[in-house]
Design a protein around this motif. Sequence first.
Motif, PDB file in Angstrom:
ATOM      1  N   GLU A   1     -11.594  28.800   4.650  1.00  0.00           N
ATOM      2  CA  GLU A   1     -10.651  29.718   5.288  1.00  0.00           C
ATOM      3  C   GLU A   1      -9.513  28.946   5.957  1.00  0.00           C
ATOM      4  OE1 GLU A   1     -12.528  32.471   7.900  1.00  0.00           O
ATOM      5  OE2 GLU A   1     -14.000  33.152   6.412  1.00  0.00           O
ATOM      6  N   PHE A   2      -9.845  27.840   6.604  1.00  0.00           N
ATOM      7  CA  PHE A   2      -8.828  27.005   7.246  1.00  0.00           C
ATOM      8  C   PHE A   2      -7.763  26.594   6.239  1.00  0.00           C
ATOM      9  CE2 PHE A   2      -7.154  22.814   8.218  1.00  0.00           C
ATOM     10  CZ  PHE A   2      -6.870  22.863   9.571  1.00  0.00           C
TER      11      PHE A   2
ATOM     12  N   PHE B   1       0.843  -1.196   0.000  1.00  0.00           N
ATOM     13  CA  PHE B   1       0.000   0.000   0.000  1.00  0.00           C
ATOM     14  C   PHE B   1       0.879   1.246   0.000  1.00  0.00           C
ATOM     15  CE2 PHE B   1      -3.073  -3.090   1.353  1.00  0.00           C
ATOM     16  CZ  PHE B   1      -4.316  -2.568   1.015  1.00  0.00           C
ATOM     17  N   ASP B   2       0.343   2.313  -0.582  1.00  0.00           N
ATOM     18  CA  ASP B   2       1.069   3.582  -0.614  1.00  0.00           C
ATOM     19  C   ASP B   2       0.858   4.387   0.662  1.00  0.00           C
ATOM     20  OD1 ASP B   2       2.111   3.654  -3.491  1.00  0.00           O
ATOM     21  OD2 ASP B   2      -0.021   3.224  -3.766  1.00  0.00           O
ATOM     22  N   ARG B   3      -0.370   4.368   1.158  1.00  0.00           N
ATOM     23  CA  ARG B   3      -0.717   5.104   2.362  1.00  0.00           C
ATOM     24  C   ARG B   3      -1.724   4.309   3.163  1.00  0.00           C
ATOM     25  NH1 ARG B   3       0.890  10.396   2.223  1.00  0.00           N
ATOM     26  NH2 ARG B   3       1.231  11.337   0.176  1.00  0.00           N
ATOM     27  N   VAL B   4      -1.976   4.798   4.382  1.00  0.00           N
ATOM     28  CA  VAL B   4      -3.109   4.321   5.170  1.00  0.00           C
ATOM     29  C   VAL B   4      -3.871   5.523   5.707  1.00  0.00           C
ATOM     30  CG1 VAL B   4      -2.257   2.039   5.836  1.00  0.00           C
ATOM     31  CG2 VAL B   4      -1.587   4.052   7.184  1.00  0.00           C
ATOM     32  N   LEU B   5      -5.192   5.390   5.736  1.00  0.00           N
ATOM     33  CA  LEU B   5      -6.039   6.402   6.347  1.00  0.00           C
ATOM     34  C   LEU B   5      -6.074   6.186   7.848  1.00  0.00           C
ATOM     35  CD1 LEU B   5      -8.259   8.604   6.436  1.00  0.00           C
ATOM     36  CD2 LEU B   5      -9.924   6.788   5.945  1.00  0.00           C
ATOM     37  N   VAL B   6      -5.871   7.257   8.586  1.00  0.00           N
ATOM     38  CA  VAL B   6      -6.088   7.260  10.031  1.00  0.00           C
ATOM     39  C   VAL B   6      -7.307   8.140  10.264  1.00  0.00           C
ATOM     40  CG1 VAL B   6      -5.072   7.636  12.296  1.00  0.00           C
ATOM     41  CG2 VAL B   6      -3.591   7.091  10.353  1.00  0.00           C
ATOM     42  N   ALA B   7      -8.402   7.538  10.718  1.00  0.00           N
ATOM     43  CA  ALA B   7      -9.693   8.212  10.730  1.00  0.00           C
ATOM     44  C   ALA B   7      -9.868   9.122  11.949  1.00  0.00           C
ATOM     45  CB  ALA B   7     -10.817   7.189  10.676  1.00  0.00           C
ATOM     46  N   PHE B   8     -10.890   9.955  11.861  1.00  0.00           N
ATOM     47  CA  PHE B   8     -11.256  10.874  12.942  1.00  0.00           C
ATOM     48  C   PHE B   8     -12.692  10.605  13.346  1.00  0.00           C
ATOM     49  CE2 PHE B   8     -13.148  14.570  14.802  1.00  0.00           C
ATOM     50  CZ  PHE B   8     -12.143  15.241  15.475  1.00  0.00           C
ATOM     51  N   HIS B   9     -12.939  10.589  14.644  1.00  0.00           N
ATOM     52  CA  HIS B   9     -14.300  10.550  15.179  1.00  0.00           C
ATOM     53  C   HIS B   9     -14.282  11.295  16.502  1.00  0.00           C
ATOM     54  CE1 HIS B   9     -18.049   8.994  16.965  1.00  0.00           C
ATOM     55  NE2 HIS B   9     -18.435   8.818  15.706  1.00  0.00           N
TER      56      HIS B   9
ATOM     57  N   VAL C   1      -9.123  16.309   4.745  1.00  0.00           N
ATOM     58  CA  VAL C   1      -9.885  17.371   5.393  1.00  0.00           C
ATOM     59  C   VAL C   1     -11.361  17.003   5.408  1.00  0.00           C
ATOM     60  CG1 VAL C   1     -10.541  19.800   5.255  1.00  0.00           C
ATOM     61  CG2 VAL C   1      -8.200  19.103   4.720  1.00  0.00           C
ATOM     62  N   ILE C   2     -11.934  16.985   6.603  1.00  0.00           N
ATOM     63  CA  ILE C   2     -13.351  16.685   6.748  1.00  0.00           C
ATOM     64  C   ILE C   2     -14.019  17.807   7.539  1.00  0.00           C
ATOM     65  CG2 ILE C   2     -13.226  14.176   6.490  1.00  0.00           C
ATOM     66  CD1 ILE C   2     -13.007  13.928   9.495  1.00  0.00           C
TER      67      ILE C   2
ATOM     68  N   ALA D   1      -6.934  12.000   8.780  1.00  0.00           N
ATOM     69  CA  ALA D   1      -8.191  12.743   8.791  1.00  0.00           C
ATOM     70  C   ALA D   1      -8.113  13.862   9.819  1.00  0.00           C
ATOM     71  CB  ALA D   1      -9.346  11.803   9.114  1.00  0.00           C
ATOM     72  N   HIS D   2      -8.540  15.034   9.406  1.00  0.00           N
ATOM     73  CA  HIS D   2      -8.506  16.201  10.299  1.00  0.00           C
ATOM     74  C   HIS D   2      -9.802  16.972  10.139  1.00  0.00           C
ATOM     75  CE1 HIS D   2      -6.687  19.381  12.730  1.00  0.00           C
ATOM     76  NE2 HIS D   2      -7.320  20.221  11.923  1.00  0.00           N
ATOM     77  N   ARG D   3     -10.522  17.112  11.225  1.00  0.00           N
ATOM     78  CA  ARG D   3     -11.767  17.881  11.206  1.00  0.00           C
ATOM     79  C   ARG D   3     -11.459  19.329  11.511  1.00  0.00           C
ATOM     80  NH1 ARG D   3     -16.608  15.098  13.990  1.00  0.00           N
ATOM     81  NH2 ARG D   3     -16.470  13.949  12.026  1.00  0.00           N
ATOM     82  N   THR D   4     -11.804  20.183  10.568  1.00  0.00           N
ATOM     83  CA  THR D   4     -11.515  21.610  10.736  1.00  0.00           C
ATOM     84  C   THR D   4     -12.421  22.212  11.810  1.00  0.00           C
ATOM     85  OG1 THR D   4     -13.066  22.141   8.975  1.00  0.00           O
ATOM     86  CG2 THR D   4     -10.769  21.837   8.349  1.00  0.00           C
ATOM     87  N   GLY D   5     -11.925  23.250  12.443  1.00  0.00           N
ATOM     88  CA  GLY D   5     -12.732  23.986  13.394  1.00  0.00           C
ATOM     89  C   GLY D   5     -12.354  23.802  14.842  1.00  0.00           C
ATOM     90  N   PHE D   6     -11.545  22.788  15.148  1.00  0.00           N
ATOM     91  CA  PHE D   6     -11.204  22.526  16.544  1.00  0.00           C
ATOM     92  C   PHE D   6      -9.760  22.891  16.874  1.00  0.00           C
ATOM     93  CE2 PHE D   6     -14.449  19.302  15.402  1.00  0.00           C
ATOM     94  CZ  PHE D   6     -15.500  19.876  16.085  1.00  0.00           C
ATOM     95  N   THR D   7      -8.937  23.031  15.864  1.00  0.00           N
ATOM     96  CA  THR D   7      -7.555  23.458  16.030  1.00  0.00           C
ATOM     97  C   THR D   7      -7.326  24.670  15.135  1.00  0.00           C
ATOM     98  OG1 THR D   7      -6.851  21.177  16.394  1.00  0.00           O
ATOM     99  CG2 THR D   7      -5.124  22.772  15.874  1.00  0.00           C
TER     100      THR D   7
END
Length: 364
Positions: free
Chosen positions: A138-139, A48-56, A111-112, A81-87
Amino acid sequence: MSLLPPDAVEFIGFVAPRHTSEIHPAAGPSIDRDYLKLLAQAHEWGGFDRVLVAFHATTPDALLLAGQVAAVTERLGLMIAHRTGFTAPTVAARQFATLDQLTGGRVAIHVISGGDERELAQDGDHLTKDARYARTREFLDIVRQSWTAAEPFDYAGDHYRVERGFSEVKPVNAIPVYFGGASPAALAVAGRHADTYALWGETHAQVAELIGRVRAAAAAHGRAPRFSLSVRPILAETEARAWERAEDILARTRAVRAAKGLGPAATPQNEGSRRLLAAAAAGPRHDKRLFTAIAAETGAAGNSTALVGTPEQVADALLDYHDLGVRTFLIRGFDPLEDALQYGRALLPAVRAALGRRGAAEAA
């Protein structure tokens, strides 16, 4: 790793800090370091080239998990995975650039903006969908400037105001931005910022239609993003056995949900899930071997449609999406470790071999 050439094919897997899926209820500590290490290394061994590391909203931090994945592998890329708005975007930019430097350029950001207001409320976010995507735009404006600016910069938006923002740490190369979301507000941001636009495993017609809309949105900014498809391959040595396995996974999914006391899945709030359910409403099987029944059972909660068949048959089905413009395939199984190993042994080589045969035929 830097931005891929437009036609390069990429395979992304999925890692989680403990053994869990639709057919394996989570049990034990929230982080099993040995399991995380084994799963990460299985993807590296499998090519594999990459792996997803999820956010919840309730799970271990994706950025820190990604650092651990990097520590136990040598070349495997990270799609975090990075949820915008908290950092704050300036802080997030430094965090991702720092990890990119520490890993020798292995970082990408997914970006989610959040598709379920009930989950968002768990982290204290109560913005509307359109406002969340405006904040994401904007982020990303600020993050990209932080990664590239040679001098301090100012930024004045509705959600962020930065005065003399600057990051001493820069990425090794450009950090790829993966982006998902199918609403009009999401597509406007995708056109401006997505290096790779992520689709779920939809029908051929749905994928072609959505790719067309994203390309149009990106063309307005002079951009041409890559496209990713997320799907759950269900493999076996024969087609009949693969479909038996698919039906067994569906039955086990239902049993797990029943054991948890879960009734019919709630109506999803995000456009991507609604698109999957629209396909499922038209029947459980589409195109050559797209299986939508598990998505219907779970309310299309995330990546939940499957491609079913032998490795060669599923490789052929993936190439149909390749013909539509997809170049990145995000694949994960219902038996996460065992399936990752099987994909590395059989599916990835089958796809690469089929692409090689195509290339040779076109060159002849």
